[in-house]
Design a protein around this motif. Structure first.
Motif, PDB file in Angstrom:
ATOM      1  N   ARG A 230      43.852  74.711 -14.796  1.00 39.08           N
ATOM      2  CA  ARG A 230      44.737  74.957 -13.641  1.00 39.08           C
ATOM      3  C   ARG A 230      45.187  76.405 -13.649  1.00 39.08           C
ATOM      4  O   ARG A 230      45.120  77.100 -14.692  1.00 39.08           O
ATOM      5  CB  ARG A 230      45.955  74.042 -13.706  1.00 39.08           C
ATOM      6  CG  ARG A 230      46.835  74.282 -14.939  1.00 39.08           C
ATOM      7  CD  ARG A 230      48.164  73.541 -14.850  1.00 39.08           C
ATOM      8  NE  ARG A 230      48.948  73.710 -16.077  1.00 39.08           N
ATOM      9  CZ  ARG A 230      49.704  74.773 -16.355  1.00 39.08           C
ATOM     10  NH1 ARG A 230      49.783  75.790 -15.480  1.00 39.08           N
ATOM     11  NH2 ARG A 230      50.388  74.831 -17.486  1.00 39.08           N
ATOM     12  N   PRO A 231      45.672  76.930 -12.495  1.00 42.92           N
ATOM     13  CA  PRO A 231      46.229  78.293 -12.487  1.00 42.92           C
ATOM     14  C   PRO A 231      47.506  78.343 -13.326  1.00 42.92           C
ATOM     15  O   PRO A 231      48.230  77.348 -13.450  1.00 42.92           O
ATOM     16  CB  PRO A 231      46.528  78.544 -11.003  1.00 42.92           C
ATOM     17  CG  PRO A 231      45.727  77.525 -10.257  1.00 42.92           C
ATOM     18  CD  PRO A 231      45.637  76.328 -11.155  1.00 42.92           C
TER      19      PRO A 231
ATOM     20  N   GLU B  39      43.720  86.262 -16.882  1.00 43.55           N
ATOM     21  CA  GLU B  39      43.842  86.569 -15.455  1.00 43.55           C
ATOM     22  C   GLU B  39      42.697  87.463 -14.979  1.00 43.55           C
ATOM     23  O   GLU B  39      42.171  87.293 -13.872  1.00 43.55           O
ATOM     24  CB  GLU B  39      45.193  87.245 -15.178  1.00 43.55           C
ATOM     25  CG  GLU B  39      46.386  86.310 -15.312  1.00 43.55           C
ATOM     26  CD  GLU B  39      46.311  85.171 -14.310  1.00 43.55           C
ATOM     27  OE1 GLU B  39      46.569  85.402 -13.114  1.00 43.55           O
ATOM     28  OE2 GLU B  39      45.961  84.044 -14.725  1.00 43.55           O
ATOM     29  N   GLU B  40      42.283  88.410 -15.825  1.00 44.23           N
ATOM     30  CA  GLU B  40      41.198  89.311 -15.443  1.00 44.23           C
ATOM     31  C   GLU B  40      39.883  88.557 -15.294  1.00 44.23           C
ATOM     32  O   GLU B  40      39.099  88.800 -14.363  1.00 44.23           O
ATOM     33  CB  GLU B  40      41.057  90.409 -16.502  1.00 44.23           C
ATOM     34  CG  GLU B  40      40.076  91.526 -16.141  1.00 44.23           C
ATOM     35  CD  GLU B  40      38.656  91.189 -16.536  1.00 44.23           C
ATOM     36  OE1 GLU B  40      37.722  91.663 -15.840  1.00 44.23           O
ATOM     37  OE2 GLU B  40      38.468  90.438 -17.506  1.00 44.23           O
ATOM     38  N   VAL B  41      39.631  87.608 -16.217  1.00 43.82           N
ATOM     39  CA  VAL B  41      38.393  86.827 -16.156  1.00 43.82           C
ATOM     40  C   VAL B  41      38.363  85.975 -14.900  1.00 43.82           C
ATOM     41  O   VAL B  41      37.352  85.923 -14.172  1.00 43.82           O
ATOM     42  CB  VAL B  41      38.263  85.943 -17.414  1.00 43.82           C
ATOM     43  CG1 VAL B  41      37.173  84.891 -17.231  1.00 43.82           C
ATOM     44  CG2 VAL B  41      37.971  86.801 -18.627  1.00 43.82           C
ATOM     45  N   ARG B  42      39.462  85.335 -14.572  1.00 38.83           N
ATOM     46  CA  ARG B  42      39.497  84.490 -13.380  1.00 38.83           C
ATOM     47  C   ARG B  42      39.371  85.314 -12.103  1.00 38.83           C
ATOM     48  O   ARG B  42      38.731  84.899 -11.140  1.00 38.83           O
ATOM     49  CB  ARG B  42      40.795  83.671 -13.373  1.00 38.83           C
ATOM     50  CG  ARG B  42      40.778  82.522 -14.384  1.00 38.83           C
ATOM     51  CD  ARG B  42      42.081  81.762 -14.426  1.00 38.83           C
ATOM     52  NE  ARG B  42      41.916  80.487 -15.134  1.00 38.83           N
ATOM     53  CZ  ARG B  42      42.898  79.642 -15.383  1.00 38.83           C
ATOM     54  NH1 ARG B  42      44.148  79.937 -15.001  1.00 38.83           N
ATOM     55  NH2 ARG B  42      42.668  78.503 -16.006  1.00 38.83           N
ATOM     56  N   GLU B  43      39.963  86.500 -12.118  1.00 35.36           N
ATOM     57  CA  GLU B  43      39.848  87.372 -10.939  1.00 35.36           C
ATOM     58  C   GLU B  43      38.424  87.896 -10.787  1.00 35.36           C
ATOM     59  O   GLU B  43      37.888  87.974  -9.684  1.00 35.36           O
ATOM     60  CB  GLU B  43      40.834  88.540 -11.068  1.00 35.36           C
ATOM     61  CG  GLU B  43      40.840  89.461  -9.860  1.00 35.36           C
ATOM     62  CD  GLU B  43      41.854  90.581 -10.013  1.00 35.36           C
ATOM     63  OE1 GLU B  43      41.760  91.551  -9.252  1.00 35.36           O
ATOM     64  OE2 GLU B  43      42.718  90.476 -10.906  1.00 35.36           O
ATOM     65  N   ARG B  44      37.793  88.231 -11.929  1.00 36.26           N
ATOM     66  CA  ARG B  44      36.431  88.767 -11.874  1.00 36.26           C
ATOM     67  C   ARG B  44      35.465  87.768 -11.255  1.00 36.26           C
ATOM     68  O   ARG B  44      34.581  88.121 -10.477  1.00 36.26           O
ATOM     69  CB  ARG B  44      35.967  89.137 -13.276  1.00 36.26           C
ATOM     70  CG  ARG B  44      34.627  89.897 -13.304  1.00 36.26           C
ATOM     71  CD  ARG B  44      33.961  89.859 -14.666  1.00 36.26           C
ATOM     72  NE  ARG B  44      34.894  89.953 -15.794  1.00 36.26           N
ATOM     73  CZ  ARG B  44      34.553  89.644 -17.043  1.00 36.26           C
ATOM     74  NH1 ARG B  44      33.309  89.225 -17.306  1.00 36.26           N
ATOM     75  NH2 ARG B  44      35.430  89.733 -18.017  1.00 36.26           N
TER      76      ARG B  44
ATOM     77  N   LEU C  29      39.046  78.608 -13.432  1.00 34.62           N
ATOM     78  CA  LEU C  29      38.014  78.779 -14.450  1.00 34.62           C
ATOM     79  C   LEU C  29      38.539  78.231 -15.779  1.00 34.62           C
ATOM     80  O   LEU C  29      39.666  78.517 -16.174  1.00 34.62           O
ATOM     81  CB  LEU C  29      37.665  80.257 -14.598  1.00 34.62           C
ATOM     82  CG  LEU C  29      36.552  80.601 -15.590  1.00 34.62           C
ATOM     83  CD1 LEU C  29      35.198  80.268 -14.998  1.00 34.62           C
ATOM     84  CD2 LEU C  29      36.595  82.075 -15.945  1.00 34.62           C
ATOM     85  N   ASN C  30      37.730  77.431 -16.457  1.00 33.99           N
ATOM     86  CA  ASN C  30      38.193  76.784 -17.686  1.00 33.99           C
ATOM     87  C   ASN C  30      38.176  77.787 -18.837  1.00 33.99           C
ATOM     88  O   ASN C  30      37.141  78.036 -19.458  1.00 33.99           O
ATOM     89  CB  ASN C  30      37.317  75.573 -18.022  1.00 33.99           C
ATOM     90  CG  ASN C  30      37.974  74.683 -19.065  1.00 33.99           C
ATOM     91  OD1 ASN C  30      38.756  75.145 -19.896  1.00 33.99           O
ATOM     92  ND2 ASN C  30      37.664  73.400 -19.022  1.00 33.99           N
TER      93      ASN C  30
ATOM     94  N   VAL D 113      32.692  86.039 -21.981  1.00 37.67           N
ATOM     95  CA  VAL D 113      32.324  85.264 -20.794  1.00 37.67           C
ATOM     96  C   VAL D 113      31.026  85.853 -20.270  1.00 37.67           C
ATOM     97  O   VAL D 113      30.993  86.975 -19.769  1.00 37.67           O
ATOM     98  CB  VAL D 113      33.413  85.332 -19.698  1.00 37.67           C
ATOM     99  CG1 VAL D 113      33.033  84.461 -18.517  1.00 37.67           C
ATOM    100  CG2 VAL D 113      34.757  84.908 -20.274  1.00 37.67           C
ATOM    101  N   THR D 114      29.945  85.103 -20.412  1.00 39.49           N
ATOM    102  CA  THR D 114      28.632  85.639 -20.062  1.00 39.49           C
ATOM    103  C   THR D 114      28.211  85.313 -18.644  1.00 39.49           C
ATOM    104  O   THR D 114      27.370  85.982 -18.068  1.00 39.49           O
ATOM    105  CB  THR D 114      27.562  85.092 -21.014  1.00 39.49           C
ATOM    106  OG1 THR D 114      27.600  83.658 -20.984  1.00 39.49           O
ATOM    107  CG2 THR D 114      27.826  85.555 -22.435  1.00 39.49           C
ATOM    108  N   ASP D 115      28.778  84.277 -18.030  1.00 38.42           N
ATOM    109  CA  ASP D 115      28.340  83.893 -16.698  1.00 38.42           C
ATOM    110  C   ASP D 115      29.431  83.054 -16.058  1.00 38.42           C
ATOM    111  O   ASP D 115      30.417  82.690 -16.691  1.00 38.42           O
ATOM    112  CB  ASP D 115      27.034  83.099 -16.780  1.00 38.42           C
ATOM    113  CG  ASP D 115      26.254  83.153 -15.468  1.00 38.42           C
ATOM    114  OD1 ASP D 115      26.832  83.621 -14.478  1.00 38.42           O
ATOM    115  OD2 ASP D 115      25.082  82.743 -15.465  1.00 38.42           O
ATOM    116  N   VAL D 116      29.218  82.702 -14.800  1.00 31.95           N
ATOM    117  CA  VAL D 116      30.176  81.865 -14.105  1.00 31.95           C
ATOM    118  C   VAL D 116      30.204  80.493 -14.756  1.00 31.95           C
ATOM    119  O   VAL D 116      29.166  79.969 -15.170  1.00 31.95           O
ATOM    120  CB  VAL D 116      29.787  81.748 -12.614  1.00 31.95           C
ATOM    121  CG1 VAL D 116      30.758  80.828 -11.876  1.00 31.95           C
ATOM    122  CG2 VAL D 116      29.778  83.122 -11.966  1.00 31.95           C
ATOM    123  N   ASP D 117      31.387  79.927 -14.865  1.00 33.35           N
ATOM    124  CA  ASP D 117      31.551  78.611 -15.463  1.00 33.35           C
ATOM    125  C   ASP D 117      30.781  77.586 -14.636  1.00 33.35           C
ATOM    126  O   ASP D 117      31.066  77.375 -13.466  1.00 33.35           O
ATOM    127  CB  ASP D 117      33.045  78.272 -15.482  1.00 33.35           C
ATOM    128  CG  ASP D 117      33.328  76.971 -16.204  1.00 33.35           C
ATOM    129  OD1 ASP D 117      32.364  76.338 -16.651  1.00 33.35           O
ATOM    130  OD2 ASP D 117      34.508  76.616 -16.311  1.00 33.35           O
TER     131      ASP D 117
END
Length: 782
Positions: free
Chosen positions: A460-461, A753-758, A764-765, A775-779
């Motif tokens: 969740r956010p 926050e940066e990973v979710r924004e990217r 994003l889990n 983090v290598t790719d989209v979840d």
């Protein structure tokens, strides 16, 4: 004058004579030392020691290392003298040694002490009694068949408690001297037999005195079998059929059964690349062979086996081949092969085991075999086989009127016959199952048609308050699915269909019930109602944490949890199993004990104080990488074994609606898998709710058995509510036991926050990436 003497001593020491490279290796191997152990003692790199032993182009040590290395070789030469020949007498060793000074003019002391540590504990003083099971230096030569048999019998006679054949202690513990010998089935007349494995006396079964397995390798043209405990056997076999015969008749390999009505484990041979070449097998498989999972039936070695009247199982000659002859009476004639270069030891579960030297690989597999069982295939296959080994399907009956015993069903087992595919509840089977063959081809079953008990994948956010904190801390439940299996009542036989049943939390089964009325904002914790922020909690009833919106199929633990939270349930229908029991208890206990014993060898013990536990877990894998591999394999055995309970089709031309091979197994039980996952997810949710009720903290993300919280500090102790060293009752507790938690990883809130924004993914889990932050790719949910 003393300075001149020191200079002269240093000059002499700098030219300390060393034996040839072949002799250096012989002495090291004779004592059971690895390159890494010698390198650590001399404080050099492993590659450096390997270069000193290189036959083609040996390098020479210099300075203090040369003198220390010469001292090591001299002591080993005294223990394992090489038999001199007229053509080539044994290389002389220096009579005395003096240390060479370092650049500051001081004599080296640490290397000598390290050498004493790895050599002298075995033989403290000349003529002193040796520990039980340690070979005499003179026995490090190759023994004849009769001599080896008589030596084994004498050892069994002299030692009332022979040592275990498996070297299960950390690498730092002293090892027995390696003994190279042939083996024989004969024994000295009148010799006292050792007690069977697992008896109170702690002895070994004489049938399997050389351990459960051996790694077969070729060195200098000789075939050697590296067994557990440092033992090395000469292998006379010239072909694969003769290797199988030798294994069954002379090698004395195998493992005693784990349950009274069960069967002894067949011997396991691990073939190195050199052994594959020696016996005419390919070192690697072609792409076509990899896809088929076997070499062709027309291969010359397969034909050799057929001519010798040996058979292969249906899966053929693959990475885990089984070679057998039909059993006659109670006697089994079967040998299993493990071929690492054919990817038998999956690196996801066995790490770098496939690249280990033979002696080290024998140790890794030997520890696993002694604590879990002799591997029968992948960790998943072994996990499933362990269930059967602990609960054999049949047992011998009581004698009848004629005094004969017969095979009968073993109570508490799953039996010897699989459930008829057409008798399965439609809600419990995966898509494509024969019982669903009449469904439209592209029909998608919803929660009201399909039991969907899976692990959590929820996020969740973060709230504004959580964003003001500095860290995201992940905690991971140890052996979560094993803990979920402990004490769980599962069905043993077929299910019975019931309409409008009264819910019974003690009755395993699948229930169609509407749980959408359960409100997490107000639930019972213990006997008291508490108010929570339900929007910050995942639903306990769905893997994605979404609140159900109508009737759905659930396993018994999920429905029981709804009742525990204070809500009434009224099932519409159910498939229940009146024949039930705690089938997985022994399975859990064996895997738990294996895990705890191996972690203890790595310095992580049960009942440690929280701070001590976190410190012990930091870098525990580096203390003994070989044992770290065993830990990984044990954990994979848990998850893989449970996954095998609902094995899906694996190619072979399968089409939807047709049965597949796994359905013919009594252990194809998707209902048991669903019950374990249900209970594991509920156990985790119960801890989360208690934590929230006590602290007001809610998880940010959950992935399977990993939970992420926002915290003011980087440690789990920065948000777990310990009071005077005691955790919240029923909540999270730090520790190594299954069901307790360890630190998974820490990242900053800014990172999250940066990973979710990217990736433009507010949900994003982050639990998937909390360990190292990569983090290598989209979840994608995988």
């Amino acid at each position: 004058m003393s300075e001149l003497f020191d200079a002269v001593d240093a000059l002499v020491a700098s030219r300390s004579p060393l034996p040839p490279a072949e002799e250096r290796k012989r002495l090291r191997v004779a004592h059971g030392l690895t390159l890494d152990e010698v390198a650590a003692a001399l404080k050099v790199r492993r590659a450096t020691v390997s270069g000193w032993e290189s036959v083609k182009k040996p390098t020479e040590p210099r300075g203090p290392e040369r003198e220390a290395y010469a001292r090591l070789l001299r002591q080993l030469a005294e223990l394992y003298p090489a038999p001199a020949t007229p053509q080539e007498p044994a290389a002389p060793m220096p009579a005395t040694f003096t240390g060479a000074p370092d650049p500051a003019g001081k004599m080296p002391e640490v290397p000598d002490a390290a050498i004493e540590e790895i050599v002298n504990p075995l033989y403290p003083t000349p003529g002193a009694p040796r520990p039980a099971g340690f070979a005499d230096p003179a026995e490090a030569r190759t023994l004849s068949t009769g001599e080896a048999s008589e030596a084994a019998a004498m050892t069994a006679t002299e030692n009332t408690q022979p040592p275990s054949p498996v070297a299960a202690a950390p690498a730092a513990a002293p090892r027995p001297a390696r003994t190279t010998r042939t083996s024989s089935t004969s024994r000295r007349p009148g010799a006292k037999k050792a007690a069977p494995a697992g008896t109170p006396a702690g002895g070994t079964d004489p049938r399997f005195e050389n351990g459960p397995l051996a790694v077969v390798d070729v060195e200098d043209g000789k075939v050697l079998a590296y067994c557990t405990g440092g033992l090395v056997l000469d292998v006379p076999a010239k072909s694969l059929p003769s290797l199988v015969e030798w294994t069954l008749k002379e090698a004395k390999l195998g493992q005693q059964k784990l349950s009274g009505p069960g069967k002894d484990a067949d011997p396991l041979l691990v073939l190195t690349e050199a052994a594959l070449e020696r016996y005419g097998l390919p070192v690697t498989l072609t792409d076509e062979e990899k896809h088929a999972g076997r070499i062709p039936e027309g291969h010359k070695v397969v034909k050799q086996l057929a001519r010798a009247e040996w058979k292969l199982t249906k899966r053929g000659f693959g990475p885990w081949a089984r070679i057998y002859r039909p059993a006659t009476g109670s006697e089994r004639a079967c040998v299993q092969l493990c071929i690492p270069s054919w990817n038998a030891l999956d690196s996801r579960h066995w790490g770098e085991a496939g690249q280990l030297p033979p002696a080290e690989l024998a140790r890794v597999l030997g520890v696993y075999a002694s604590r879990v069982m002799t591997p029968r295939g992948s960790t998943a296959v072994t996990g499933l086989e362990l269930m059967t080994a602990l609960h054999p399907p049949t047992r011998a009956s009581e004698p009848d009127a004629d005094g004969k015993r017969h095979s009968e069903h073993n109570a508490g087992s799953l039996g010897k016959d699989a459930i008829d595919p057409m008798n399965w509840p439609p809600c419990e089977v995966p898509d494509g199952h024969p019982v669903l063959k009449d469904l439209p081809r592209f029909h998608v079953r919803g929660p009201g048609e399909k039991l969907f008990e899976e692990a959590y994948d929820w996020a969740r956010p973060m709230t504004d308050a959580e964003c003001t904190l500095r860290h995201l801390v992940g905690i991971d439940v140890n052996m979560a699915f094993a803990a979920g299996a402990n004490g769980l009542n599962v069905g043993l036989g077929e299910a019975t269909h019931v309409k409008a049943p009264a819910f019974d939390p003690k009755l395993p089964g699948s229930w169609l019930v509407d749980l959408s009325h359960v409100d997490l904002s107000r639930v019972k914790v213990g006997k008291e109602w508490v108010e929570l922020d339900g929007s910050l909690l995942p639903s306990p009833f769905t893997p994605k944490g979404e609140r159900p919106d109508g009737p759905a199929w659930y396993a018994t633990p999920t429905v029981a949890y709804a009742v525990e939270l204070g809500y009434e349930v009224r099932p519409i229908e159910a498939w229940v199993r009146y024949d039930n029991g705690r089938y997985l208890d022994g399975w859990y206990q064996r895997l738990r004990d294996a895990y705890l014993a191996t972690m203890a060898d790595l310095g992580v013990h049960a009942d440690m104080e929280p701070a001590d536990f976190l410190a012990a877990m930091d870098g525990y894998k580096d203390r003994d990488p070989d044992l770290a591999i065993v830990v990984s394999a044990i954990k994979a055995t848990v998850k893989g074994g449970l996954g095998k309970l609902r094995e899906r089709p694996r190619g072979e031309g399968w089409r939807p609606g047709e049965p597949w091979r796994a359905l013919s197994r009594p252990t194809w039980r998707p209902d048991i898998r669903a019950a374990v996952i249900s209970r594991t997810r509920i156990n985790l949710h119960r801890k989360i709710v208690k934590h929230a009720a006590f602290t007001g903290q809610y998880p940010v993300a959950i992935l399977s058995d990993c939970v992420v919280y926002a915290a003011g500090g980087p440690s789990p102790l920065d948000f777990l509510p310990y009071r005077e060293g005691k955790p919240l009752p029923g909540g999270f507790k730090l520790g190594i036991n299954p069901g307790l938690v360890k630190h998974e990883g820490t990242q900053t809130v800014l990172w999250g926050e940066e990973v979710r924004e990217r990736f433009n993914a507010p949900e994003l889990n982050l639990a998937r990436y909390i360990k190292d932050g990569t983090v290598t790719d989209v979840d994608n949910g995988e």
